[in-house]
Write an enzyme that holds these catalytic residues in place. Structure first.
Site, PDB file in Angstrom:
ATOM      1  N   LYS A 210       0.847  -1.204   0.000  1.00 21.49           N
ATOM      2  CA  LYS A 210       0.000   0.000   0.000  1.00 21.49           C
ATOM      3  C   LYS A 210       0.879   1.249   0.000  1.00 21.49           C
ATOM      4  CE  LYS A 210      -3.743   2.139   2.709  1.00 21.49           C
ATOM      5  NZ  LYS A 210      -4.456   2.171   3.994  1.00 21.49           N
ATOM      6  N   SER A 286      -9.260   1.893   3.138  1.00 21.03           N
ATOM      7  CA  SER A 286      -8.450   2.637   2.208  1.00 21.03           C
ATOM      8  C   SER A 286      -7.390   1.783   1.502  1.00 21.03           C
ATOM      9  CB  SER A 286      -7.768   3.805   2.928  1.00 21.03           C
ATOM     10  OG  SER A 286      -6.947   3.349   3.972  1.00 21.03           O
ATOM     11  N   GLY A 307      -6.664   1.495   9.620  1.00 23.89           N
ATOM     12  CA  GLY A 307      -6.869   2.545  10.623  1.00 23.89           C
ATOM     13  C   GLY A 307      -8.324   2.620  11.063  1.00 23.89           C
ATOM     14  N   GLY A 308      -9.213   2.237  10.170  1.00 23.41           N
ATOM     15  CA  GLY A 308     -10.641   2.176  10.491  1.00 23.41           C
ATOM     16  C   GLY A 308     -11.236   1.078   9.636  1.00 23.41           C
ATOM     17  N   GLY A 309     -10.641  -0.090   9.764  1.00 24.69           N
ATOM     18  CA  GLY A 309     -11.094  -1.207   8.942  1.00 24.69           C
ATOM     19  C   GLY A 309     -10.464  -1.233   7.567  1.00 24.69           C
ATOM     20  N   SER A 310      -9.431  -0.426   7.364  1.00 23.47           N
ATOM     21  CA  SER A 310      -8.893  -0.235   6.010  1.00 23.47           C
ATOM     22  C   SER A 310      -8.280  -1.466   5.366  1.00 23.47           C
ATOM     23  CB  SER A 310      -7.843   0.879   6.008  1.00 23.47           C
ATOM     24  OG  SER A 310      -8.483   2.113   6.181  1.00 23.47           O
TER      25      SER A 310
HETATM   26  C1  LIG Z   1      -5.222   6.247   9.435  1.00 25.43           C
HETATM   27  O1  LIG Z   1      -4.117   5.478   9.236  1.00 25.43           O
HETATM   28  C2  LIG Z   1      -4.353   4.241   8.730  1.00 25.43           C
HETATM   29  C3  LIG Z   1      -3.040   3.647   8.662  1.00 25.43           C
HETATM   30  O2  LIG Z   1      -2.153   4.298   9.508  1.00 25.43           O
HETATM   31  C4  LIG Z   1      -5.104   4.318   7.393  1.00 25.43           C
HETATM   32  O3  LIG Z   1      -5.394   3.073   6.901  1.00 25.43           O
HETATM   33  C5  LIG Z   1      -6.318   5.113   7.598  1.00 25.43           C
HETATM   34  O4  LIG Z   1      -7.035   5.173   6.431  1.00 25.43           O
HETATM   35  C6  LIG Z   1      -5.902   6.468   8.130  1.00 25.43           C
HETATM   36  N1  LIG Z   1      -7.049   7.325   8.277  1.00 25.43           N
HETATM   37  C7  LIG Z   1      -6.970   8.625   8.443  1.00 25.43           C
HETATM   38  C8  LIG Z   1      -8.240   9.317   8.582  1.00 25.43           C
HETATM   39  O5  LIG Z   1      -5.929   9.215   8.477  1.00 25.43           O
END
Ligand SMILES: *[C@@H]1O[C@H](CO)[C@@H](O)[C@H](O)[C@H]1NC(C)=O
Ligand SMILES: *[C@@H]1O[C@H](CO)[C@@H](O)[C@H](O)[C@H]1NC(C)=O
Ligand SMILES: *[C@@H]1O[C@H](CO)[C@@H](O)[C@H](O)[C@H]1NC(C)=O
Length: 612
Positions: A210, A286, A307-310
């Protein structure tokens, strides 16, 4: 705006809350009040939010209407804040594991992992699969026997990625991919096989990373147009370095939602990543590209950041395995510091065994002083001894939450749980997990504060035109959180940690669907501006939050398809440091559901002419 001060919830002390199935705790459905926006609407919305006067008022109304004020900002709690989800690890007893010496090198750990795995040839004959994708061991076997070489695979990989980027397909899997660099690694690997000296089973295996993780010779864009200009990538991240030391071919930097600040995977700068099961659908994010390349057969494994289920949510949408270890299990160095108490490296893989091999390669402490380590020793699950199939696993299920998803997902995941009980005798323990929506909002507030805190210095100097419109909206909201709101969110983190610890005294794992909706359509109006779809967004992250906010390990495994043929995943959330049990469980689930796998619409057969 004191005159508008909203009333907050007064939370009961943890000990007075009933976590049983008949608890009178109320389940709050995510009551998102924000219409889907794309195109011009997003632009107008971003302008308003960024304007000093209107912006303040609008943000206030948004936070109030979406219950942030009531459930978090003005809530009253007795708990003290908990800032980092680190877990103590005294007295963890894991069954049927091979303990790995922390001083072992990554290739040695990989060898131990392979030793834990049943080889595909041993699969019971009843498991004649209609579709089986190539695994790490298939690559290793094809190379060792001379049926193909890493160079031939690299050539094929490059040709396939070119085709996937053609006008007809526009899959947008990668942000950067240097063909010369791939071929150079492949040549070296081919020579190692020629000499009969492959480093490990990962030698010559293509693995994608990634674009949030440092990896030479590439810049780390984080899905943006500017991050790499203000922050140079000087080294491989620790996890990349470990994969490289096993001989893996690093095949490029996968596309992601800009800054990880959203989860659709629609990136206005590098293209919307398309779902291999249906090109007109999102992949989720993401870690969008990482999920898609694995589903499309280009790599057996890819790394993401969750980071939120990414990691888990795009894995579920693309029909692959997504595995996120406990917070701190995999070193975080060399990962963009956009949110450091919730983001962690995770693995996307076609099979549970491949996830295990990658896990063995990348996990483990950085420091050489293990006696004082905050991280317990790694235990690799002995999958080849089938003893675990008769374990008496208890799965905690919170019915109202479990069922808060689309009808297809509810039916598929409920029947999967029933089948697990039926075949393996696993028990379902009905529980109540209170304040899930408050936890989601607290996590949002935390991720937002951490993200805006870490890039604030850059943003001031940045030309706004370099940011996607949906991210501009996100950043405006992120920047609006106050310290008292952040503190309350961390108190809720502490409270939820206590609830989850109690649940884990009643059950081994928590079972949920992985997401509340399957992959939805990519609309044309979203391609240039991104889109804001907080309703689908809330459904996608509904079951993800404990994995990040509380640092718990979790895994998603494909268990079926909805009526349009889009994949559905089942998630297990484990106790801290229980990776080995989670992989055991995932393997048992895979054994039951693998026969239902289907070939995606876009799929590349990387070992086609190599004899099986
Ligand atoms: C936060 O960080 C994670 C990985 O560090 C990422 O996957 C996530 O999307 C990020 N989200 C934000 C809002 O920065
Ligand atoms: C993809 O989805 C579209 C819209 O839902 C549908 O019309 C099409 O048949 C699907 N394609 C495949 C390959 O399933
Ligand atoms: C290792 O860490 C422990 C605990 O932090 C400490 O007591 C010990 O002195 C350290 N040992 C070395 C060799 O640094």
């Amino acid at each position: 705006m004191g005159f508008l001060k909203a009333k907050g919830v007064v939370y009961k002390p943890v000990d007075e809350v009933d976590l049983g199935p008949d608890s009178d705790e109320f389940y709050i459905r995510a009551n998102v009040k924000a219409p889907r926006m794309a195109g011009l609407l997003v632009k107008v919305f971003a302008w308003f939010l960024e304007s000093p006067i209107f912006g303040g008022i609008l943000l206030y109304i948004l936070k109030r209407n979406n219950l942030i004020h009531k459930l978090v900002s003005f809530a009253e709690l007795q708990e003290s804040p908990l800032f980092v989800p680190l877990h103590p690890h005294q007295g963890i007893v894991e069954k049927e594991v091979k303990c790995v010496d922390p001083d072992m090198s990554p290739p040695e750990k990989v060898e131990e992992a392979v030793d834990c795995i049943q080889s595909p040839e041993d699969l019971p004959k009843s498991l004649q699969l209609s579709f089986r994708c190539w695994t790490i061991l298939d690559y290793a076997r094809a190379y060792s026997s001379g049926e193909t070489t890493p160079t031939m695979v690299a050539d094929r990989f490059i040709a396939n990625v070119r085709e996937s980027s053609s006008r007809d397909l526009q899959m947008s899997f990668f942000i950067n991919l240097y063909e010369d660099d791939i071929l150079k690694q492949a040549t070296e690997s081919t020579l190692r096989y020629k000499r009969g000296e492959p480093i490990s089973v990962l030698d010559g295996v293509p693995i994608a990373i990634k674009d949030e993780i440092d990896c030479l010779p590439y810049p780390t864009t984080g899905g943006t147009k500017w991050m790499h200009k203000v922050r140079q990538c000087k080294n491989d991240a620790c996890c990349v370095n470990r994969l490289r030391s096993c001989g893996a071919i690093i095949v490029g930097k996968t596309n992601m939602h800009e800054l990880g600040a959203g989860i659709s995977g629609i990136n206005p700068h590098y293209g919307a990543v398309r779902n291999p099961y249906n090109r007109s659908k999102i992949t989720g994010g993401s870690s969008s590209g990482s999920a898609a390349v694995v589903a499309a057969g280009l790599c057996p494994v890819a790394l993401g950041v969750d980071g939120g289920g990414s990691v888990r949510l795009p894995a579920a949408l693309c029909g692959v395995v997504g595995f996120k270890p406990t917070f701190a299990r995999v070193p975080h160095d060399g990962v963009l510091p956009i949110n450091y108490t919730i983001g962690m490296v995770g693995i996307l893989a076609a099979t549970v065994e491949d996830a295990l091999i990658a896990y063995a390669a990348i996990s483990g402490d950085l420091s050489s002083n293990h006696s004082g380590s905050a991280v317990p020793k790694i235990g690799l699950p002995l999958l080849k001894s089938a003893n675990y199939l008769s374990w008496d696993i208890k799965m905690a299920r919170y019915g109202k939450w479990f069922d808060d998803c689309s009808d297809n997902i509810k039916a598929c995941c409920s029947s999967a749980v029933a089948k697990l009980s039926d075949k393996y005798g696993w028990k379902t323990v009905e529980v109540t997990i209170p304040d899930i929506e408050a936890m989601r909002l607290s996590h949002y507030l935390t991720i937002g504060s951490e993200c805006s805190g870490s890039i604030a210095g850059h943003l001031e100097k940045l030309n706004k035109a370099e940011l996607g419109w949906d991210v501009r909206v996100g950043l405006a909201v992120y920047g609006s959180f106050h310290s008292h709101e952040y503190l309350n969110a961390q108190k809720i983190r502490n409270r939820q940690m206590q609830f989850h610890n109690k649940i884990f005294s009643m059950a081994d794992v928590i079972v949920t669907p992985t997401v509340g909706v399957t992959a939805y359509g990519i609309e044309d109006d979203a391609l240039k501006t991104g889109e804001l779809d907080y309703i689908n967004g809330a459904a996608l992250v509904r079951y993800q939050i404990a994995g990040n906010f509380l640092g718990l390990p979790a895994v998603t495994i494909p268990v079926g398809f909805d009526k349009s043929g889009l994949p559905i995943g089942l998630q297990f959330i484990g106790k801290p440091w229980s990776e080995s049990l989670l992989i055991h469980i995932a393997s048992a689930v895979q054994a039951l559901f693998m026969s239902g796998n289907k070939k995606p619409e876009v799929y590349y057969d990387m070992l086609a002419n190599a004899k099986d």
